[in-house]
Design an enzyme around this catalytic site. Structure first.
Site, PDB file in Angstrom:
ATOM      1  N   PRO A   2       0.818  -1.205   0.000  1.00 57.77           N
ATOM      2  CA  PRO A   2       0.000   0.000   0.000  1.00 57.77           C
ATOM      3  C   PRO A   2       0.859   1.265   0.000  1.00 57.77           C
ATOM      4  O   PRO A   2       1.837   1.368   0.726  1.00 57.77           O
ATOM      5  CB  PRO A   2      -0.796  -0.127   1.306  1.00 57.77           C
ATOM      6  CG  PRO A   2      -0.791  -1.579   1.617  1.00 57.77           C
ATOM      7  CD  PRO A   2       0.525  -2.094   1.125  1.00 57.77           C
ATOM      8  N   GLU A   3       0.492   2.211  -0.852  1.00 57.55           N
ATOM      9  CA  GLU A   3       1.181   3.492  -0.915  1.00 57.55           C
ATOM     10  C   GLU A   3       0.216   4.583  -0.453  1.00 57.55           C
ATOM     11  O   GLU A   3      -0.892   4.283   0.007  1.00 57.55           O
ATOM     12  CB  GLU A   3       1.708   3.726  -2.327  1.00 57.55           C
ATOM     13  CG  GLU A   3       2.657   2.615  -2.777  1.00 57.55           C
ATOM     14  CD  GLU A   3       3.303   2.835  -4.146  1.00 57.55           C
ATOM     15  OE1 GLU A   3       3.335   3.996  -4.613  1.00 57.55           O
ATOM     16  OE2 GLU A   3       3.771   1.849  -4.737  1.00 57.55           O
ATOM     17  N   LYS A  54       2.023   7.457   4.200  1.00 63.32           N
ATOM     18  CA  LYS A  54       1.847   6.009   4.309  1.00 63.32           C
ATOM     19  C   LYS A  54       1.374   5.585   5.700  1.00 63.32           C
ATOM     20  O   LYS A  54       1.628   4.457   6.134  1.00 63.32           O
ATOM     21  CB  LYS A  54       3.153   5.294   3.979  1.00 63.32           C
ATOM     22  CG  LYS A  54       3.517   5.326   2.500  1.00 63.32           C
ATOM     23  CD  LYS A  54       4.657   4.362   2.222  1.00 63.32           C
ATOM     24  CE  LYS A  54       5.001   4.314   0.750  1.00 63.32           C
ATOM     25  NZ  LYS A  54       6.063   3.323   0.467  1.00 63.32           N
TER      26      LYS A  54
END
Length: 382
Positions: A2-3, A54
């Site tokens: 995930p970014e 993030k």
């Protein structure tokens, strides 16, 4: 992995899913998780969420009259390689639900779950964003831009621009697929020296004779690298998504796949950067490309076949069913990610360290560059 956009989509999901729900009781942690216990209990509380780069923050806020009386508690999550949130019936919890918040009666009992198959995700109690992370590329653009241009003397900008873009002290929210898409749009070779790319932006000032609308039009037509670090993640967020259910995963993933122009796409070349992560690009890699590194070109769809295609393509739906469901699209690539010992924000801490293995006695050594070790997915867990 995930970014920034995935964290913001996850935050949006939590706020939408928990709107109008009342939670109650203790927060339950999986016994296999190494993360801290969450010392929170309330007869009635609500959950809200926000995201920065993030990281995602959950705030647990007791309702008026709730017992025992207590102050709100905040938790900050980093998703690692496979973290996500899901809302599920309490009697049908998803596998690998390592932190669970249950709704209060009356009504069917539901659980908001932090699900993390790989167990590289982490949460901290107290609600403070991780120290040292720069401003969010999505939500704090002006501060982000100023932070980068003010600190170009930092040694990270001696590195290739593709590596500097992963330094969360300056590019909080940018990850592997975003860096490829940003550099591709500007036709910047990934292994150009970062400082040389960015110093030109210090001198760039719009003409004072331009009107505000003309300045805005010029930015939209000719965005620079820092502007794309803001606008490209925003495009991913605007793609939206139906949520975290596997039944909607293929449609969400298809929208994301159609949006991609460079990362993992046919016709693109790839190289491993100095930290062992694959950068996708087109054309000349640039003067700081690793010596001896062999650029591999992605075959066209018609030339790709079965297992070979599956081992090279980090975007196969079989490994990444949904853009919002755990952001698994980079999983096959990340399983071969390698980093030197001693992690820091400049080393993108969501990537797990892989210990080096010693040689086995009695076996001949092989010539040629050593391939990165694979990270094995953990089995089991709840």
């Amino acid at each position: 992995m995930p970014e920034g956009p995935e964290l913001h989509l996850a935050s949006r999901f939590v706020n939408d899913a928990c709107r109008g729900l009342v939670f109650g009781g203790c927060v339950e942690k999986s016994p296999v998780s190494r993360n801290p216990e969450v010392p929170f209990e309330s007869s009635a509380y609500c959950i809200s969420s926000s995201a920065r780069g993030k990281e995602l923050r959950l705030t647990l806020s007791p309702l008026p009259g709730a017992q025992p009386p207590r102050e709100p508690l905040a938790l900050v999550f980093r998703f690692g390689m496979s973290g996500s949130f899901q809302l599920a019936p309490s009697e049908a919890l998803p596998a690998h639900a390592h932190l669970r918040f249950y709704t209060a009666p009356p009504g069917p009992r539901l659980a908001l779950c932090f699900v993390d198959i790989r167990r590289f995700g982490h949460w901290d109690i107290g609600g403070e964003w991780q120290p040292g992370r720069g401003p969010c590329v999505l939500m704090e653009y002006e501060q982000f831009r100023e932070n980068v241009l003010r600190n170009l003397a930092d040694k990270v900008f001696d590195k290739p621009i593709c590596e500097a873009l992963l330094d969360q002290r300056f590019f909080n929210g940018i990850g592997n697929y975003l860096r490829a898409e940003i550099l591709y749009r500007l036709k910047i070779p990934p292994f150009e020296k970062a400082r040389e790319v960015l110093e030109a932006l210090q001198q760039h000032r719009p003409s004072p004779e331009l009107t505000l609308s003309q300045k805005i039009r010029a930015k939209l037509q000719n965005p620079d690298l820092l502007e794309l670090c803001h606008s490209v993640p925003k495009e991913v967020v605007q793609l939206g998504g139906k949520g975290y259910g596997p039944e909607s995963g293929e449609e969400d993933f298809a929208a994301f796949r159609a949006w991609l122009r460079c990362y993992g796409m046919p016709g693109m070349s790839s190289l491993q950067d100095g930290r062992g992560r694959t950068i996708w690009f087109q054309g000349d890699p640039g003067p700081l490309a690793p010596k001896g590194g062999k650029s591999r070109k992605k075959k066209s769809k018609g030339a790709q076949q079965g297992p070979e295609h599956g081992s090279e393509d980090p975007l196969l739906p079989s490994t990444a069913p949904s853009r919002t469901h755990g952001a698994q699209r980079g999983l096959s690539e990340q399983t071969t990610a390698w980093q030197p010992e001693g992690t820091s924000l400049s080393q993108d801490p969501e990537v797990p360290l892989v210990p080096k293995k010693g040689r086995r006695r009695g076996r001949p050594t092989t010539s040629g560059p050593r391939r990165p070790q694979k990270v094995k997915a953990e089995n089991g867990g709840t």
